[in-house]
Structures are given as structure tokens and as C-alpha cells.
Design an enzyme around this catalytic site. Structure first.
Site, mmCIF file in Angstrom:
data_model
loop_
_atom_site.group_PDB
_atom_site.id
_atom_site.type_symbol
_atom_site.label_atom_id
_atom_site.label_comp_id
_atom_site.label_asym_id
_atom_site.label_seq_id
_atom_site.Cartn_x
_atom_site.Cartn_y
_atom_site.Cartn_z
ATOM 1 N N HIS A 1 5.741 -0.904 -9.940
ATOM 2 C CA HIS A 1 4.478 -1.310 -9.601
ATOM 3 C C HIS A 1 4.275 -2.894 -10.047
ATOM 4 O O HIS A 1 2.923 -3.027 -10.836
ATOM 5 C CB HIS A 1 3.426 -0.326 -9.738
ATOM 6 C CG HIS A 1 2.180 -0.541 -8.771
ATOM 7 N ND1 HIS A 1 1.353 0.264 -8.367
ATOM 8 C CD2 HIS A 1 1.588 -2.102 -8.379
ATOM 9 C CE1 HIS A 1 0.317 -0.058 -7.664
ATOM 10 N NE2 HIS A 1 0.597 -1.694 -7.689
ATOM 11 N N GLU B 1 0.752 7.624 -7.870
ATOM 12 C CA GLU B 1 1.364 6.904 -8.860
ATOM 13 C C GLU B 1 1.010 7.278 -10.273
ATOM 14 O O GLU B 1 -0.141 7.658 -10.523
ATOM 15 C CB GLU B 1 0.828 5.527 -8.718
ATOM 16 C CG GLU B 1 1.547 5.058 -7.445
ATOM 17 C CD GLU B 1 1.415 3.497 -7.380
ATOM 18 O OE1 GLU B 1 1.021 2.751 -8.250
ATOM 19 O OE2 GLU B 1 1.660 2.757 -6.277
ATOM 20 N N ARG C 1 0.821 -0.969 -0.050
ATOM 21 C CA ARG C 1 -0.034 0.091 -0.144
ATOM 22 C C ARG C 1 0.935 1.201 -0.136
ATOM 23 O O ARG C 1 1.827 1.391 0.928
ATOM 24 C CB ARG C 1 -0.947 0.075 1.110
ATOM 25 C CG ARG C 1 -1.533 -1.263 1.328
ATOM 26 C CD ARG C 1 -2.971 -1.281 1.521
ATOM 27 N NE ARG C 1 -3.558 0.172 1.834
ATOM 28 C CZ ARG C 1 -4.860 0.728 1.424
ATOM 29 N NH1 ARG C 1 -5.545 -0.114 0.781
ATOM 30 N NH2 ARG C 1 -5.369 1.662 1.321
#
Length: 120
Positions: free
Chosen positions: A79, A60, A31
Site C-alpha cells: 500500500h 488491509e 480502491r
């Protein structure tokens, strides 16, 4: 929401050698908002942690002007740490479908449910 900012402020201070810790590396693949960038940079500057390996961020993609990019003690990945294998999806779906049917269409026994109230 329950984990937002959980490790911000002085939470990482306990990991410092000053507090008896081992000054570990901070790894976040779960997270992005568990810690904010300012607090993470501060923990690195104060040597609460020895480095950071990050796959998720509050914002992001990580902005180009982020201070994390220029730090030699930070590794940024794009990611991809939690890739799902396509071959796993049918097995999980079928397992959950069987649980759903066998439990009179109840979702209580299903796996990998999203809890919208918790935000994950």
C-alpha cells in the site's frame, strides 16, 4: 460505495482471450473493494486475466491466510503506490486556500475534495 464490487463476478471475463480480449494483467492501486478476493482469484483461475498487481485490498493489511499470497501470478505491494511527496502539500494547500478566499469562501472550486457520499 458506487465503485464497490464494480469488477466482481464476470466483469473481467470480457478481458479474456475467449471473449476477444488480450488477457491483460489487473492492476489495482486505487480502491481495494472495487473487486473482492474471491472474484479476483476466480478470474485468475479461469485465465480472464494473466496476473494481478495489487496495492489495495478489501481487508488491509491483507490477511496472512489470503490465497493471493501464494499465487505466482500475483504481485502484492504494501500500500505504497500513492505516496504523497511532502513538498507537494504546501503548494496544494496554498492553491486551495487562494481559491477558497477568492470565491467568497465557497468550496466549489477547490481541488482534491473528499466526497463523503461517494466514499472517496
Amino acid at each position: 460505495p458506487a465503485t464497490r464490487g464494480l469488477l466482481s463476478n464476470d466483469a473481467l471475463k470480457a478481458a479474456s482471450t475467449e471473449m476477444g480480449g488480450l488477457c491483460p494483467a489487473f492492476i489495482n492501486v486505487g480502491r481495494g473493494d472495487v473487486i473482492d478476493e474471491k472474484c479476483l482469484l476466480e478470474a485468475l483461475d479461469k485465465k480472464f486475466i494473466s496476473g494481478a498487481i495489487l496495492d489495495v485490498f478489501v481487508e488491509e493489511p491483507l490477511p496472512t491466510n489470503s490465497g493471493l499470497w501464494s499465487r505466482p501470478d500475483v504481485i502484492v505491494s504494501p500500500h505504497v503506490s500513492g505516496l504523497t511527496q511532502a513538498s507537494d502539500v504546501p503548494k496544494v494547500f496554498l492553491s486551495n486556500y487562494q481559491r477558497y478566499v477568492e470565491n467568497d469562501r465557497s468550496t466549489s472550486e477547490l481541488k482534491f475534495l473528499v466526497d463523503w457520499k461517494k466514499g472517496y
